[in-house]
Design an enzyme around this catalytic site. Structure first.
Site, PDB file in Angstrom:
ATOM      1  N   HIS A 119       0.831  -1.205   0.000  1.00 28.01           N
ATOM      2  CA  HIS A 119       0.000   0.000   0.000  1.00 28.01           C
ATOM      3  C   HIS A 119       0.869   1.260   0.000  1.00 28.01           C
ATOM      4  O   HIS A 119       1.731   1.419   0.859  1.00 28.01           O
ATOM      5  CB  HIS A 119      -0.884  -0.017   1.250  1.00 28.01           C
ATOM      6  CG  HIS A 119      -1.867   1.100   1.305  1.00 28.01           C
ATOM      7  ND1 HIS A 119      -2.016   1.900   2.403  1.00 28.01           N
ATOM      8  CD2 HIS A 119      -2.763   1.555   0.387  1.00 28.01           C
ATOM      9  CE1 HIS A 119      -2.964   2.792   2.172  1.00 28.01           C
ATOM     10  NE2 HIS A 119      -3.440   2.606   0.960  1.00 28.01           N
ATOM     11  N   ARG A 120       0.618   2.132  -0.951  1.00 25.31           N
ATOM     12  CA  ARG A 120       1.400   3.363  -1.139  1.00 25.31           C
ATOM     13  C   ARG A 120       2.904   3.030  -1.196  1.00 25.31           C
ATOM     14  O   ARG A 120       3.730   3.764  -0.650  1.00 25.31           O
ATOM     15  CB  ARG A 120       1.113   4.373  -0.023  1.00 25.31           C
ATOM     16  CG  ARG A 120      -0.372   4.700   0.129  1.00 25.31           C
ATOM     17  CD  ARG A 120      -0.649   5.747   1.187  1.00 25.31           C
ATOM     18  NE  ARG A 120      -2.085   5.819   1.488  1.00 25.31           N
ATOM     19  CZ  ARG A 120      -2.627   6.556   2.455  1.00 25.31           C
ATOM     20  NH1 ARG A 120      -1.859   7.310   3.211  1.00 25.31           N
ATOM     21  NH2 ARG A 120      -3.919   6.555   2.662  1.00 25.31           N
ATOM     22  N   ASP A 145      -0.644   6.377  -5.422  1.00 22.93           N
ATOM     23  CA  ASP A 145      -1.689   7.365  -5.746  1.00 22.93           C
ATOM     24  C   ASP A 145      -1.097   8.454  -6.637  1.00 22.93           C
ATOM     25  O   ASP A 145      -0.022   8.975  -6.345  1.00 22.93           O
ATOM     26  CB  ASP A 145      -2.183   8.034  -4.450  1.00 22.93           C
ATOM     27  CG  ASP A 145      -2.605   7.010  -3.411  1.00 22.93           C
ATOM     28  OD1 ASP A 145      -3.672   6.409  -3.580  1.00 22.93           O
ATOM     29  OD2 ASP A 145      -1.837   6.810  -2.432  1.00 22.93           O
ATOM     30  N   ASP A 168       0.150  -2.260   4.322  1.00 29.96           N
ATOM     31  CA  ASP A 168       1.298  -1.382   4.555  1.00 29.96           C
ATOM     32  C   ASP A 168       2.545  -2.190   4.907  1.00 29.96           C
ATOM     33  O   ASP A 168       3.653  -1.645   4.942  1.00 29.96           O
ATOM     34  CB  ASP A 168       1.017  -0.458   5.751  1.00 29.96           C
ATOM     35  CG  ASP A 168      -0.105   0.536   5.485  1.00 29.96           C
ATOM     36  OD1 ASP A 168      -0.218   1.017   4.351  1.00 29.96           O
ATOM     37  OD2 ASP A 168      -0.865   0.838   6.438  1.00 29.96           O
ATOM     38  N   GLU A 198      -3.615   4.205  -8.440  1.00 34.48           N
ATOM     39  CA  GLU A 198      -4.879   4.818  -8.016  1.00 34.48           C
ATOM     40  C   GLU A 198      -4.940   6.258  -8.515  1.00 34.48           C
ATOM     41  O   GLU A 198      -4.094   7.089  -8.182  1.00 34.48           O
ATOM     42  CB  GLU A 198      -5.050   4.777  -6.490  1.00 34.48           C
ATOM     43  CG  GLU A 198      -6.457   5.242  -6.151  1.00 34.48           C
ATOM     44  CD  GLU A 198      -6.730   5.511  -4.681  1.00 34.48           C
ATOM     45  OE1 GLU A 198      -6.102   4.897  -3.807  1.00 34.48           O
ATOM     46  OE2 GLU A 198      -7.591   6.377  -4.439  1.00 34.48           O
ATOM     47  N   GLU A 251       0.631  -0.491  -4.810  1.00 32.75           N
ATOM     48  CA  GLU A 251      -0.440   0.483  -5.055  1.00 32.75           C
ATOM     49  C   GLU A 251       0.147   1.851  -4.748  1.00 32.75           C
ATOM     50  O   GLU A 251       0.831   2.025  -3.729  1.00 32.75           O
ATOM     51  CB  GLU A 251      -1.621   0.194  -4.121  1.00 32.75           C
ATOM     52  CG  GLU A 251      -2.835   1.077  -4.342  1.00 32.75           C
ATOM     53  CD  GLU A 251      -2.914   2.317  -3.458  1.00 32.75           C
ATOM     54  OE1 GLU A 251      -3.873   3.069  -3.592  1.00 32.75           O
ATOM     55  OE2 GLU A 251      -2.000   2.548  -2.627  1.00 32.75           O
ATOM     56  N   LYS A 274      -6.138   9.541  -8.088  1.00 33.35           N
ATOM     57  CA  LYS A 274      -6.660  10.205  -6.884  1.00 33.35           C
ATOM     58  C   LYS A 274      -7.372  11.493  -7.277  1.00 33.35           C
ATOM     59  O   LYS A 274      -6.745  12.454  -7.701  1.00 33.35           O
ATOM     60  CB  LYS A 274      -5.480  10.474  -5.947  1.00 33.35           C
ATOM     61  CG  LYS A 274      -5.821  10.845  -4.548  1.00 33.35           C
ATOM     62  CD  LYS A 274      -6.792   9.922  -3.858  1.00 33.35           C
ATOM     63  CE  LYS A 274      -6.193   8.896  -2.931  1.00 33.35           C
ATOM     64  NZ  LYS A 274      -7.210   7.967  -2.382  1.00 33.35           N
ATOM     65  N   HIS A 280      -0.516  11.203  -2.035  1.00 28.95           N
ATOM     66  CA  HIS A 280      -1.901  10.855  -1.669  1.00 28.95           C
ATOM     67  C   HIS A 280      -2.771  12.072  -1.358  1.00 28.95           C
ATOM     68  O   HIS A 280      -3.877  12.215  -1.880  1.00 28.95           O
ATOM     69  CB  HIS A 280      -1.864   9.921  -0.450  1.00 28.95           C
ATOM     70  CG  HIS A 280      -3.205   9.522   0.053  1.00 28.95           C
ATOM     71  ND1 HIS A 280      -3.944  10.304   0.921  1.00 28.95           N
ATOM     72  CD2 HIS A 280      -3.965   8.432  -0.190  1.00 28.95           C
ATOM     73  CE1 HIS A 280      -5.089   9.701   1.191  1.00 28.95           C
ATOM     74  NE2 HIS A 280      -5.133   8.563   0.535  1.00 28.95           N
TER      75      HIS A 280
HETATM   76  O1  G3P Z   1      -6.425   1.869  -3.313  1.00 25.41           O
HETATM   77  C1  G3P Z   1      -6.674   1.415  -2.029  1.00 25.41           C
HETATM   78  C2  G3P Z   1      -6.443   2.485  -1.004  1.00 25.41           C
HETATM   79  O2  G3P Z   1      -5.218   3.091  -1.270  1.00 25.41           O
HETATM   80  C3  G3P Z   1      -7.535   3.510  -1.034  1.00 25.41           C
HETATM   81  O3  G3P Z   1      -7.434   4.439  -0.040  1.00 25.41           O
HETATM   82  O4  G3P Z   1      -6.890   6.612   0.880  1.00 25.41           O
HETATM   83  O5  G3P Z   1      -5.176   4.816   0.913  1.00 25.41           O
HETATM   84  O6  G3P Z   1      -5.781   5.929  -1.215  1.00 25.41           O
HETATM   85  P1  G3P Z   1      -6.259   5.502   0.139  1.00 25.41           P
HETATM   86 MG    MG Z   2      -4.585   4.713  -2.581  1.00 25.31          MG
END
Ligand code: G3P
Ligand code: MG
Length: 234
Positions: free
Chosen positions: A5-6, A34, A229, A107, A32, A109, A47
């Site tokens: 994540h990120r 953003d 994460d 993603e 993933e 955003k 993000h």
């Molecule tokens: O793409 C999944 C997750 O990243 C969505 O929420 O706020 O972390 O971008 P956020």
């Molecule tokens: Mg995200």
């Protein structure tokens, strides 16, 4: 499958090349990140709407040029070990993924609806310009309009809808988007909902799960891909 994540948000500053490196070292398949546009219309990886939380600067991402964004330290807030890390461009992260053999869940955003058109256009232009292999790319977004525009401009790239709401008619409204996947907040998923998502033929992804003790429950429900994460322990 496991997605960082990120990048690998528990191991390195989020949405940085250092995070992508940590994800790679964890031996996972996906990251993933953003993306949004700088003031001079370059897709960058960050993000929040502003640079405040994740850099030493201030101001809105969309009101700072790439060269202004590049002067910011995007690592020290996380730890001194990452001092001097910068906000990467989409191009830099695509190249880092290719070098490391990672699949990218990008993603899109959207903080305001008017961002959809210019952002999707620039993202598609960047991906096409690099000839980034579509089979290693997945566009995702909370925004229906962004996903629909991705479908118009580059239908060959898979699309995933991101949501944190329990669907009432959501599963019907997403049908025209011809999606590959649904990315749902793990806190609202239950077995019945998982079943209906899978019955639509969608790949089921959850975010952001950081407790490995829960993996078995979710995989038993048919979850295909876990966004975490902590890719190192997953
Ligand atoms: O793409 C999944 C997750 O990243 C969505 O929420 O706020 O972390 O971008 P956020
Ligand atoms: Mg995200």
């Amino acid at each position: 499958m496991i997605t960082g994540h990120r990048g690998a948000a528990a191991l390195a500053p989020e949405n940085t090349l250092a995070g992508i490196q940590k994800a790679f070292e964890s031996g996972i398949e996906w990251i993933e990140i953003d993306t949004q546009l700088s003031a001079d219309n370059i897709p960058v990886i960050i993000h929040d709407k502003t640079v405040r939380r994740c850099t030493n600067g201030k101001g809105r991402v969309g009101e700072l040029t790439l060269s202004e964004l590049k002067t910011l330290d995007a690592g020290s807030w996380f730890s001194n070990e990452f001092a001097g890390e910068t906000i990467p461009t989409l191009k830099e992260t695509l190249l880092a993924c290719q070098e490391n053999g990672l699949n990218m869940n990008l993603e899109i955003k959207i903080h305001n609806e008017h961002e959809v058109k210019p952002l999707v256009e620039k993202v598609v232009e960047t991906v096409k310009h690099l000839n980034f292999p579509v089979e290693t790319l997945l566009f995702s977004s909370f925004s229906h309009t962004a996903l629909a525009y991705c479908q118009d401009l580059y239908p060959e790239v898979r699309r995933g809808f991101v949501t944190k709401h329990k669907p009432s008619n959501m599963l019907d409204t997403i049908k025209p988007l011809n999606l590959y996947s649904l990315h749902i907040d793990h806190r609202i998923l239950n077995e019945t909902l998982a079943k209906s998502i899978k019955e639509m033929g969608l790949i089921l992804m959850i975010w952001t799960l950081n407790d490995p003790k829960k993996i078995d429950k979710f995989t038993a429900w048919g979850v295909d891909n876990i966004i975490t994460d902590k890719p190192n322990i997953f």
